[in-house]
Design a protein around this motif. Structure first.
Motif, PDB file in Angstrom:
ATOM      1  N   LEU A   1     -53.641  32.595  46.866  1.00 17.15           N
ATOM      2  CA  LEU A   1     -54.342  32.043  48.321  1.00 17.15           C
ATOM      3  C   LEU A   1     -53.122  31.717  49.315  1.00 17.15           C
ATOM      4  N   GLN A   2     -53.225  32.462  50.573  1.00 13.27           N
ATOM      5  CA  GLN A   2     -52.192  32.397  51.192  1.00 13.27           C
ATOM      6  C   GLN A   2     -52.855  32.587  52.825  1.00 13.27           C
ATOM      7  N   PRO A   3     -52.814  31.535  53.626  1.00 14.63           N
ATOM      8  CA  PRO A   3     -53.211  31.763  54.990  1.00 14.63           C
ATOM      9  C   PRO A   3     -52.899  32.796  55.780  1.00 14.63           C
ATOM     10  N   SER A   4     -54.014  33.550  56.387  1.00 10.71           N
ATOM     11  CA  SER A   4     -53.784  34.723  57.268  1.00 10.71           C
ATOM     12  C   SER A   4     -53.646  34.277  58.662  1.00 10.71           C
ATOM     13  N   TRP A   5     -52.696  34.608  59.287  1.00 11.35           N
ATOM     14  CA  TRP A   5     -52.752  34.177  60.710  1.00 11.35           C
ATOM     15  C   TRP A   5     -52.032  35.518  61.681  1.00 11.35           C
ATOM     16  N   PRO A   6     -52.700  35.524  62.731  1.00  8.25           N
ATOM     17  CA  PRO A   6     -52.310  36.578  63.782  1.00  8.25           C
ATOM     18  C   PRO A   6     -50.861  36.632  64.093  1.00  8.25           C
ATOM     19  N   VAL A   7     -50.335  37.907  64.003  1.00  4.98           N
ATOM     20  CA  VAL A   7     -49.154  37.841  64.592  1.00  4.98           C
ATOM     21  C   VAL A   7     -49.222  37.764  66.061  1.00  4.98           C
ATOM     22  N   GLY A   8     -47.964  36.672  66.339  1.00  2.00           N
ATOM     23  CA  GLY A   8     -47.581  36.323  67.820  1.00  2.00           C
ATOM     24  C   GLY A   8     -48.896  35.542  68.216  1.00  2.00           C
TER      25      GLY A   8
ATOM     26  N   ILE B   1     -71.312  35.906  38.485  1.00  2.00           N
ATOM     27  CA  ILE B   1     -69.912  35.562  39.196  1.00  2.00           C
ATOM     28  C   ILE B   1     -69.730  33.983  39.564  1.00  2.00           C
ATOM     29  N   LYS B   2     -70.901  33.422  39.859  1.00  2.00           N
ATOM     30  CA  LYS B   2     -70.885  32.090  40.440  1.00  2.00           C
ATOM     31  C   LYS B   2     -70.813  31.205  39.074  1.00  2.00           C
ATOM     32  N   GLN B   3     -69.661  31.061  38.518  1.00  2.00           N
ATOM     33  CA  GLN B   3     -69.660  30.083  37.371  1.00  2.00           C
ATOM     34  C   GLN B   3     -69.007  28.904  37.660  1.00  2.00           C
ATOM     35  N   PRO B   4     -69.208  27.810  37.112  1.00  2.00           N
ATOM     36  CA  PRO B   4     -68.647  26.361  37.419  1.00  2.00           C
ATOM     37  C   PRO B   4     -67.182  26.377  36.552  1.00  2.00           C
ATOM     38  N   VAL B   5     -66.271  26.013  37.384  1.00  2.00           N
ATOM     39  CA  VAL B   5     -64.781  26.219  37.049  1.00  2.00           C
ATOM     40  C   VAL B   5     -64.333  24.465  36.814  1.00  2.00           C
ATOM     41  N   ASP B   6     -63.624  24.344  35.874  1.00  2.00           N
ATOM     42  CA  ASP B   6     -62.922  22.989  35.481  1.00  2.00           C
ATOM     43  C   ASP B   6     -61.778  22.742  36.331  1.00  2.00           C
ATOM     44  N   PHE B   7     -61.048  23.962  36.901  1.00  2.00           N
ATOM     45  CA  PHE B   7     -60.123  23.860  37.345  1.00  2.00           C
ATOM     46  C   PHE B   7     -59.626  25.074  38.249  1.00  2.00           C
ATOM     47  N   LEU B   8     -59.025  25.204  39.375  1.00  2.00           N
ATOM     48  CA  LEU B   8     -58.539  26.308  39.982  1.00  2.00           C
ATOM     49  C   LEU B   8     -57.144  26.387  40.188  1.00  2.00           C
ATOM     50  N   GLY B   9     -56.406  27.449  39.616  1.00  2.00           N
ATOM     51  CA  GLY B   9     -54.940  27.787  39.845  1.00  2.00           C
ATOM     52  C   GLY B   9     -54.700  28.298  40.941  1.00  2.00           C
ATOM     53  N   VAL B  10     -54.003  27.728  41.929  1.00  2.00           N
ATOM     54  CA  VAL B  10     -53.353  28.544  43.180  1.00  2.00           C
ATOM     55  C   VAL B  10     -51.885  28.930  43.031  1.00  2.00           C
ATOM     56  N   ASN B  11     -51.733  30.253  43.545  1.00  2.00           N
ATOM     57  CA  ASN B  11     -50.506  30.713  43.395  1.00  2.00           C
ATOM     58  C   ASN B  11     -50.145  30.891  45.329  1.00  2.00           C
ATOM     59  N   TYR B  12     -48.872  30.160  45.419  1.00  2.00           N
ATOM     60  CA  TYR B  12     -48.810  30.308  47.034  1.00  2.00           C
ATOM     61  C   TYR B  12     -47.299  30.555  47.124  1.00  2.00           C
TER      62      TYR B  12
END
Length: 483
Positions: free
Chosen positions: A261-268, A317-328
Motif C-alpha cells: 500500500l503506497q499513496p499515489s500522487w500526481p506528478v508535480g 472475497i469479502k472475508q473478515p480478517v484478524d489483521f492486515l499486513g502493510v508493506n510500504y
C-alpha cells in the motif's frame, strides 16, 4: 490514496552519535550501547520483528523433493535478472536457518514473518504433500519458538509452482481451489504452533509486474492478464480464508493477508496528472483493499472486473480478517502515459526528495498517510507493518563492518511515521523490518541490499551491520531516539 496534511510531521532523520562496535568476522554480535534518552516509545505489547521470503533466502531449489517455481524458470531465462543472478543458493537459509534464527533472537525480535515455498511442500502444486519439504518448516517453527520468536507464516510470496503455471497459474480461476488445498495442508502440519497466518504477499505486485508489464515471473504481459491475476488472487485468498476459518476452530488462529500500500500522487501536483494518480491508486491499492473490506472493486476498474468476476465471487472475497499486513516503501508519483498499461507512468517525486539506492523516494510521511487512510476508509483494522526497509550501496569499513547510517535514518523516519499514525488513532500493532539478510532481490539479483545483516556471496558468512545493532536497541527499548 488521498493526500492529507498532518499536524504531526514525520520526524527528520538524525545522525547517531555513537559508533557501534563491529563483531569480529561476523562470529558474534557485540552488545550495542543503550539508546540515549529521551525515547519516542511505543505501546506496550507492540510487536517488533523482521520479514523474509522463501525464494529470496532459502536456496536448495532441488533438494528434498522441491519442485521448480516460476521464479526458478524466470531467473534461468536469459536477460531476465541483473547480472544473470538466480535464487539457486540465495542465502542458503535452508541449511543455515538456525544461525539466522539466532541472529533474530540476539536482536530481541519477537516475530518472524517468513513464507512457505509452495513448490517445496507440493512440487506439482496439487496432490500429495512432500513430507521432507514440509519438515523444513516444522524445524524452523520449533527453532523460532525455542528462541521466544513467534512464527508468522505467509502462504504465498510469489514462488508459484511451475507445474501450476503450466496450467495457467493465476490466470486460471481453478487456482482458488488449488491454493486452498495447499493452505489446508500446511496449516494442518504447523497450525498447532503457528497461530498467525498471512494468505498472500502483495497480490497487486504479482499481477502488475508478473502478468501486466512482464518484468517479474512468470513474465506475462497485458492489461486483461493483469486484472485476471488480481481477481483470481483475491478469489483464492477469500476461499482459503473461509476454509481456514472453518478448520481453525479451537486453534485460535489469527488470519490475515499482506498488501503493498503506497499513496499515489500526481506528478508535480498537476491537475492533468490527477486522473493518472487515481487510476494507479485503484490498481495498486484498491483493487485488493476494496473487494476484501467493501465487497466491490474501485470505480475506475469496476467495468473491467465485471467481465472477469462470476456471480458470488465478491461475496467469497469479502472475508473478515484478524489483521492486515502493510508493506510500504515510498509514495508512487504518477503521470499520464499513453503507452502505460493503464495510461499511467511513474514520474519524479518533488524536487529535493532524498532517494534510496534503488532510486525510490524517501517519504516516511507517506506511511502515516496510508495508515490514516485505512483508519478513515476501511474500518481501522489491526495493522502490522509487514515490510519496510531500504537498499543502499553498503560500504564495508576497515574492520569488515558496514556502517549503514543511511539505512538507519530511513528506518528511524518510518518507525516514527508509524508512531505518528498511532497518535492519530490508527490501529498499528507492530513493525517488521525488511529484511534480515541481504538477499536475492528479484529482477535486481544480488546487487541490491536491504538486509540488516551482510551475506558474503562466496562463503555465506553473516556479518551484522550497524543497522542491526541499532534496530536491536529499538526492539529492546520499545522505542526510537527522539532526536
Amino acid at each position: 490514496m488521498r493526500r492529507r496534511t498532518f499536524l504531526k510531521a514525520a520526524a527528520a532523520t538524525a545522525t547517531l552519535g555513537a559508533t557501534l562496535a563491529a563483531p569480529a568476522g561476523g562470529a558474534r554480535v557485540l552488545a550495542a550501547p543503550a539508546l540515549a534518552a529521551p525515547l519516542v516509545s511505543f505501546p506496550q505489547g507492540f510487536v517488533w520483528g523482521c520479514s523474509t521470503s522463501a525464494y529470496q533466502i532459502e536456496g536448495a531449489v532441488a533438494e528434498d523433493g522441491r519442485g521448480p517455481s516460476v521464479w526458478d524458470t524466470f531467473s534461468h531465462s536469459y536477460g531476465r535478472i541483473a547480472n544473470g543472478d538466480n535464487g539457486d543458493t540465495a542465502c542458503d537459509h535452508y541449511h543455515r536457518y538456525a544461525e539466522d534464527v539466532a541472529l533474530m533472537a540476539r536482536a530481541g525480535m519477537k516475530a518472524y514473518r517468513f513464507s512457505i515455498a509452495w513448490p517445496r511442500v507440493m512440487p506439482q502444486g496439487t496432490g500429495a504433500v512432500n513430507a521432507k519439504g514440509l519438515d523444513f518448516y516444522d524445524r524452523l517453527t520449533d527453532s523460532l519458538l525455542a528462541r521466544g520468536i513467534e512464527p508468522w507464516p505467509c502462504l504465498y510470496h510469489w514462488d508459484l509452482p511451475q507445474a501450476l503455471q503450466d496450467k495457467g497459474g493465476w490466470l486460471n480461476r481453478d487456482i482458488a481451489g488449488w491454493f486452498t488445498d495447499y493452505a489446508l495442508a500446511v496449516t494442518a502440519k504447523l497450525g498447532d504452533r503457528a497461530k498467525r497466518w498471512a494468505m498472500l504477499n502483495e497480490p497487486s505486485v504479482v499481477a502488475i509486474f508478473g502478468h501486466g508489464t512482464g518484468g517479474h515471473a512468470p513474465g506475462i504481459t497485458g492489461r486483461l492478464n493483469c486484472l485476471k491475476a488480481i481477481h483470481h488472487q483475491n478469489l483464492a485468498q477469500g476461499t482459503a480464508l473461509a476454509a481456514l476459518r472453518a478448520a481453525g476452530g479451537a486453534k485460535n488462529w489469527q488470519l490475515g493477508t499482506v498488501l503493498a500500500l503506497q499513496p499515489s500522487w500526481p506528478v508535480g501536483g498537476l491537475d492533468s496528472n490527477y486522473p493518472a494518480s487515481l487510476m494507479w491508486d485503484a490498481l495498486w491499492n484498491r483493487s485488493c483493499l476494496d473487494p476484501l473490506f467493501k465487497g466491490r472493486y474501485p470505480e475506475q476498474l469496476a467495468a473491467d472486473f465485471a467481465g472477469i468476476a462470476k456471480p458470488g465471487d465478491l461475496a467469497t472475497i469479502k472475508q473478515p480478517v484478524d489483521f492486515l499486513g502493510v508493506n510500504y516503501y515510498s509514495r508512487m508519483h504518477q503521470q499520464v502515459d499513453p503507452q502505460g498499461l493503464f495510461g499511467t507512468g511513474y514520474g519524479s517525486a518533488p524536487e529535493g526528495t532524498r532517494r534510496t539506492g534503488m532510486e525510490w523516494p524517501v517519504e516516511p510521511d507517506g506511511l502515516t498517510e496510508i495508515l490514516v487512510e485505512l483508519q478513515e476508509s476501511y474500518g481501522n483494522p489491526p495493522v502490522y507493518i509487514a515490510e519496510n526497509g531500504a537498499d543502499y550501496p553498503d560500504t564495508v569499513g576497515p574492520g569488515g563492518r558496514v556502517q549503514d547510517d543511511d539505512r538507519i535514518a530511513y528506518l528511524r523516519g518510518h518507525i516514527l511515521a508509524a508512531r505518528n499514525a498511532i497518535d492519530e488513532g490508527c490501529n498499528v500493532k507492530g513493525y517488521m523490518v525488511w529484511t534480515l539478510l541481504d538477499n536475492f532481490e528479484w529482477a535486481e539479483g544480488y546487487r541490491r541490499r536491504f538486509g540488516l545483516v551482510q551475506v558474503d556471496r562466496k562463503t555465506m558468512a553473516r556479518t551484522p551491520k550497524a543497522s542491526y545493532d541499532w534496530y536491536a536497541n529499538v526492539v529492546r527499548n520499545n522505542g526510537v531516539p527522539a532526536a
